[in-house]
Scaffold this motif. Structure first.
Motif, short mmCIF file in Angstrom:
data_model
loop_
_atom_site.label_atom_id
_atom_site.label_comp_id
_atom_site.label_asym_id
_atom_site.label_seq_id
_atom_site.Cartn_x
_atom_site.Cartn_y
_atom_site.Cartn_z
N LEU A 134 41.19 35.86 37.24
CA LEU A 134 42.04 36.79 36.48
C LEU A 134 41.98 36.50 34.99
CD1 LEU A 134 44.24 39.05 36.69
CD2 LEU A 134 45.92 37.20 36.68
N SER A 135 41.81 35.24 34.60
CA SER A 135 41.79 34.88 33.18
C SER A 135 40.67 35.59 32.43
CB SER A 135 41.64 33.36 33.03
OG SER A 135 40.34 32.93 33.43
N LEU A 136 39.62 36.02 33.13
CA LEU A 136 38.52 36.72 32.48
C LEU A 136 38.91 38.11 32.02
CD1 LEU A 136 35.66 35.76 34.99
CD2 LEU A 136 36.25 34.65 32.82
N ALA A 137 40.02 38.63 32.54
CA ALA A 137 40.49 39.96 32.13
C ALA A 137 41.34 39.92 30.88
CB ALA A 137 41.29 40.61 33.27
N VAL A 138 41.78 38.74 30.46
CA VAL A 138 42.73 38.63 29.36
C VAL A 138 42.17 39.17 28.04
CG1 VAL A 138 44.05 37.01 27.94
CG2 VAL A 138 44.05 36.78 30.44
N PRO A 139 40.94 38.80 27.61
CA PRO A 139 40.44 39.37 26.35
C PRO A 139 40.36 40.89 26.37
CG PRO A 139 39.10 37.50 27.05
CD PRO A 139 40.00 37.83 28.20
N LEU A 172 45.22 49.70 40.92
CA LEU A 172 45.88 49.71 42.22
C LEU A 172 44.89 49.96 43.36
CD1 LEU A 172 48.92 51.76 41.03
CD2 LEU A 172 49.14 49.54 42.14
N LEU A 173 43.94 50.86 43.14
CA LEU A 173 43.03 51.24 44.22
C LEU A 173 41.82 50.32 44.36
CD1 LEU A 173 43.03 55.15 43.95
CD2 LEU A 173 44.54 53.63 45.25
N ALA A 174 41.36 49.76 43.22
CA ALA A 174 40.21 48.84 43.30
C ALA A 174 40.50 47.62 44.18
CB ALA A 174 39.78 48.41 41.90
N PRO A 175 41.71 47.03 44.11
CA PRO A 175 42.00 45.93 45.03
C PRO A 175 41.93 46.32 46.51
CG PRO A 175 43.53 45.88 43.21
CD PRO A 175 42.76 47.16 43.08
N ILE A 176 42.28 47.58 46.82
CA ILE A 176 42.19 48.02 48.22
C ILE A 176 40.72 48.06 48.65
CG2 ILE A 176 42.58 49.97 49.77
CD1 ILE A 176 45.07 50.62 48.17
N ALA A 177 39.86 48.55 47.77
CA ALA A 177 38.42 48.56 48.09
C ALA A 177 37.89 47.14 48.22
CB ALA A 177 37.65 49.33 47.02
N ALA A 178 38.32 46.26 47.31
CA ALA A 178 37.87 44.87 47.36
C ALA A 178 38.35 44.17 48.61
CB ALA A 178 38.36 44.13 46.12
N MET A 179 39.51 44.57 49.09
CA MET A 179 40.10 43.96 50.29
C MET A 179 39.24 44.22 51.53
SD MET A 179 44.12 44.43 51.15
CE MET A 179 43.86 46.10 51.77
N PRO A 187 38.17 38.61 45.87
CA PRO A 187 37.61 39.93 45.57
C PRO A 187 38.61 40.86 44.90
CG PRO A 187 37.91 39.63 47.94
CD PRO A 187 38.10 38.30 47.31
N VAL A 188 39.90 40.72 45.22
CA VAL A 188 40.93 41.54 44.57
C VAL A 188 40.97 41.26 43.08
CG1 VAL A 188 43.42 41.93 44.40
CG2 VAL A 188 42.32 41.84 46.64
N MET A 189 40.93 39.97 42.71
CA MET A 189 40.99 39.61 41.29
C MET A 189 39.72 40.05 40.56
SD MET A 189 43.92 38.43 40.80
CE MET A 189 45.31 37.81 41.76
N TRP A 190 38.57 39.93 41.21
CA TRP A 190 37.34 40.40 40.57
C TRP A 190 37.41 41.91 40.31
CZ3 TRP A 190 34.33 37.71 37.82
CH2 TRP A 190 33.99 36.41 38.16
N ALA A 191 38.02 42.65 41.21
CA ALA A 191 38.18 44.09 41.01
C ALA A 191 39.04 44.38 39.79
CB ALA A 191 38.79 44.73 42.26
#
Length: 438
Positions: A134-139, A172-179, A187-191
């Motif tokens: 998740l830290s990669l999303a901060v910037p 919201l929807l990308a985590p469902i696909a990653a799941m 995979p949820v965090m990568w999404a």
């Protein structure tokens, strides 16, 4: 100079409402699926991740918010030649801050999981890895926050609506696909990370097309932005910390399951904020511009905003407060509904009161006085944390909701009084922080 008229402002409010409202519909579908697919403990981590990226994305020295205010005021003064330097300053500084905060979150993930949150032993290693991802999303979150402010200052709410609706929905929807790849956190965090960076790429293209000059940083303009942004950082950071502190207190004092019981209704009820958010996203740059052009028009715009917010929000708040349990049962099931119904009713009332605090909060910042709400929040925050901890420890998540209701009630009354005394009753144009810096 960009001309503002009531018809255009109403049109932009509708667009902004769509940008906030479409993700709400996605949340109605996504949250139950995520809870069932991940389980309550893992979903608790995801709920904290949403809150964490939102908060960190706002710890940008206030440059995103200051950028909106100063660019809009510059347009009101026919000084569009300043915009390139302002955007350049915000871009490079927020990029550096994003990298710094991202690294802090990455290297502090073990301490966060091991010492702050009550993560079960079987989930601890997975949670640490998830937070590092998740830290990669901060910037991207931090830079994107400032770029959105430029589009708001230019009243470009058409493309901004597309970006905001797409981002909110995909988060919201990308985590469902990653799941579907694996019902685990990685995979949820990568999404979430991929969605944030895609949104930033789109914002970069839109803002570059909107600004008339090159993004060349300027030391004098940076001083003016930091002057304005410093107080905005205090105010916005404290406001969002107080908005999301309840989840972290529950995770520390109670359990991750309790975070889910609280976050399930809170995620939806806080979406009621789309009404004031849609209005203030348009009115904040409008206040900033009108306070330099036509102060009476700014006063009229402010006074009409409060009854409009109340009229739009009061009916759904009454429905949510009265029918909380059957609505939650239909949405997330009887087990969570039994634990969350009282919380939902309290939070619904608090959501209405908190919405009414937004016009004075934004008016004060638009007038170049972000120090006023900041000072209020500095006094308010330690008091809130104290009774939040006490009420949560003694009354569980119901006490947490009651603490939040008390806080927003006090804050709303104080902000209305301060806006009237410090802006509405004062003659003359809003002060220009750039001139002060010079």
């Amino acid at each position: 100079m960009t001309r503002l008229d009531p018809a255009r402002l109403r049109h932009n409010v509708v667009l902004n409402f769509l940008g906030h409202g479409i993700p709400l519909l996605a949340a109605l579908a996504a949250v139950p699926l995520l809870i069932r697919g991940l389980g309550t403990e893992r979903f608790g981590i995801v709920a904290l991740a949403w809150a964490l990226v939102t908060m960190v994305g706002l710890l940008d020295l206030g440059l995103g918010r200051a950028l909106t205010q100063i660019v809009a005021a510059a347009l009101g003064r026919s000084q569009e030649h300043r915009v390139g330097a302002l955007v350049g300053n915000a871009f490079f500084v927020t990029a550096g801050l994003g990298l710094a905060f991202g690294a802090t979150l990455f290297f502090g993930s073990s301490s966060l999981v091991g010492h702050v949150l009550k993560v079960p032993d079987w989930l601890a290693s997975e949670a640490v890895t998830a937070i590092r991802i998740l830290s990669l999303a901060v910037p991207a979150a931090m830079v994107g926050n400032s770029l959105r402010g430029v589009l708001e200052a230019y009243q470009r709410f058409g493309p901004l609506t597309v970006v905001r609706a797409s981002l909110g929905t995909l988060l919201l929807l990308a985590p469902i696909a990653a799941m579907q790849v694996s019902p685990t956190l990685q995979p949820v965090m990568w999404a979430l990370v991929v969605v944030r960076w895609l949104a930033l790429a789109v914002l970069l293209v839109l803002v570059r097309r909107s600004t008339p000059t090159r993004w060349t940083p300027n030391a004098i303009e940076l001083r003016s932005m930091i002057t304005m942004g410093g107080w905005m950082t205090v105010s916005n950071a404290m406001a969002f910390l107080m908005l999301y502190a309840d989840r972290f207190v529950i995770g520390s004092l109670l359990s991750l399951e309790a975070v889910t019981w609280y976050a399930a209704p809170a995620e939806i009820i806080q979406r009621l904020a789309i009404v004031p958010a849609a209005m203030m996203g348009v009115l904040f740059p409008a206040f900033s511009q009108l306070l330099t052009e036509d102060r009476d028009a700014a006063r009229g715009l402010y006074r009409s905003s409060r009854p409009t917010i109340f009229a739009l929000l009061a009916p759904p708040v009454v429905v949510l407060a009265v029918l909380a349990k059957p609505l939650l049962t239909a949405w997330v099931g009887p087990e969570i509904a039994a634990r969350s119904a009282t919380v939902a009713a309290i939070l619904a009332v608090g959501g209405l009161i908190h919405a009414l605090a937004q016009p004075p909060f934004h008016l004060l910042q638009a007038a170049g006085r972000p120090d006023i709400p900041a000072r209020l929040h500095l006094v308010e925050a330690p008091l809130y944390v104290g009774y939040l901890l006490w009420l949560t420890a003694h009354f569980g998540i119901t006490g947490t909701a009651a603490a939040w209701l008390l806080r927003v009630s006090i804050s709303t009354v104080a902000l209305h009084w301060l806006a009237r005394r410090c802006v509405l009753d004062q003659p003359g144009a809003a002060r220009d922080p750039a001139e002060a810096a010079r």
